[in-house]
Design a protein around this motif. Structure first.
Motif, PDB file in Angstrom:
ATOM      1  N   LYS A 104      84.835 -12.641   5.974  1.00 56.70           N
ATOM      2  CA  LYS A 104      84.717 -13.967   6.581  1.00 56.70           C
ATOM      3  C   LYS A 104      84.863 -13.941   8.099  1.00 56.70           C
ATOM      4  CE  LYS A 104      87.673 -16.317   4.001  1.00 56.70           C
ATOM      5  NZ  LYS A 104      88.333 -17.401   3.264  1.00 56.70           N
ATOM      6  N   HIS A 105      85.299 -12.826   8.653  1.00 49.80           N
ATOM      7  CA  HIS A 105      85.458 -12.712  10.103  1.00 49.80           C
ATOM      8  C   HIS A 105      84.194 -12.204  10.796  1.00 49.80           C
ATOM      9  CE1 HIS A 105      89.661 -12.629   8.613  1.00 49.80           C
ATOM     10  NE2 HIS A 105      89.779 -13.507   9.591  1.00 49.80           N
ATOM     11  N   THR A 106      83.159 -11.884  10.039  1.00 49.44           N
ATOM     12  CA  THR A 106      81.922 -11.352  10.614  1.00 49.44           C
ATOM     13  C   THR A 106      81.368 -12.217  11.748  1.00 49.44           C
ATOM     14  OG1 THR A 106      81.396 -10.108   8.627  1.00 49.44           O
ATOM     15  CG2 THR A 106      79.555 -10.645  10.074  1.00 49.44           C
ATOM     16  N   PRO A 107      81.384 -13.538  11.653  1.00 46.84           N
ATOM     17  CA  PRO A 107      80.859 -14.332  12.783  1.00 46.84           C
ATOM     18  C   PRO A 107      81.561 -14.053  14.114  1.00 46.84           C
ATOM     19  CG  PRO A 107      80.996 -15.693  10.833  1.00 46.84           C
ATOM     20  CD  PRO A 107      81.697 -14.394  10.502  1.00 46.84           C
ATOM     21  N   LEU A 108      82.778 -13.525  14.052  1.00 48.37           N
ATOM     22  CA  LEU A 108      83.506 -13.227  15.291  1.00 48.37           C
ATOM     23  C   LEU A 108      82.963 -11.985  15.989  1.00 48.37           C
ATOM     24  CD1 LEU A 108      87.119 -14.149  14.150  1.00 48.37           C
ATOM     25  CD2 LEU A 108      85.563 -15.480  15.608  1.00 48.37           C
ATOM     26  N   LEU A 109      82.022 -11.295  15.379  1.00 41.01           N
ATOM     27  CA  LEU A 109      81.299 -10.234  16.075  1.00 41.01           C
ATOM     28  C   LEU A 109      80.323 -10.835  17.085  1.00 41.01           C
ATOM     29  CD1 LEU A 109      80.434  -7.941  13.039  1.00 41.01           C
ATOM     30  CD2 LEU A 109      82.206  -7.547  14.772  1.00 41.01           C
ATOM     31  N   TYR A 110      79.928 -12.073  16.868  1.00 44.02           N
ATOM     32  CA  TYR A 110      78.922 -12.757  17.677  1.00 44.02           C
ATOM     33  C   TYR A 110      79.507 -13.852  18.570  1.00 44.02           C
ATOM     34  CZ  TYR A 110      76.292 -10.440  14.057  1.00 44.02           C
ATOM     35  OH  TYR A 110      75.800  -9.488  13.200  1.00 44.02           O
ATOM     36  N   TYR A 111      80.629 -14.412  18.153  1.00 43.78           N
ATOM     37  CA  TYR A 111      81.232 -15.562  18.836  1.00 43.78           C
ATOM     38  C   TYR A 111      82.690 -15.282  19.183  1.00 43.78           C
ATOM     39  CZ  TYR A 111      77.468 -18.560  17.021  1.00 43.78           C
ATOM     40  OH  TYR A 111      76.259 -19.130  16.732  1.00 43.78           O
TER      41      TYR A 111
END
Length: 135
Positions: A104-111
């Protein structure tokens, strides 16, 4: 439950809230992408999540409820994996092999966390500030 039942229970709001997990969200995104062009899949997912939330009394608050940017990010990530690796015999089989989508933390690779968790990002799509989403 099989894919058809999962999608039906999401759409008729009979999927128990306790089963509305991260993976359940992704399965709905995947199943829409198998059936619809991307813009239509996004619209169905967007309206479906909002309707499901309303049916289960999930309120939109600054920290909960529907989040537009996260919806679009996850749909894009599922879409990219689906285009790159192709469909599997079921949504569960797809996500069993695409384990990068389970974090669930994958978006923090982009943001940055501040940008992703902003009121603006919850309300409308904001572009990533760390690196571009895969296309």
């Amino acid at each position: 439950m099989d894919d058809e039942e999962h999608l039906r229970r999401f759409e008729d709001h009979s999927l128990p809230h306790a089963q509305w997990t991260h993976r359940a969200h992704l399965k709905v995104a995947y199943l829409h992408l198998l059936r619809l062009p991307y813009p239509e899949a996004l619209e169905r997912l967007r309206t479906g999540i909002k309707a499901y939330n309303a049916a289960h009394g999930i309120q939109d608050t600054p920290t909960g409820g529907y989040h537009e940017t996260l919806t679009q990010v996850w749909l894009q990530l599922v879409h990219t994996a689906l285009r790159q690796f192709g469909p599997a015999e079921s949504a569960d089989a797809f996500f069993d092999t695409q384990t990068q989508l389970s974090d669930k933390h994958t978006p923090l690779l982009y943001y940055s966390r501040d940008r992703l968790m902003s009121a603006e990002a919850k309300r409308s799509f904001v572009t990533p500030d760390l690196t571009a989403l895969p296309s």
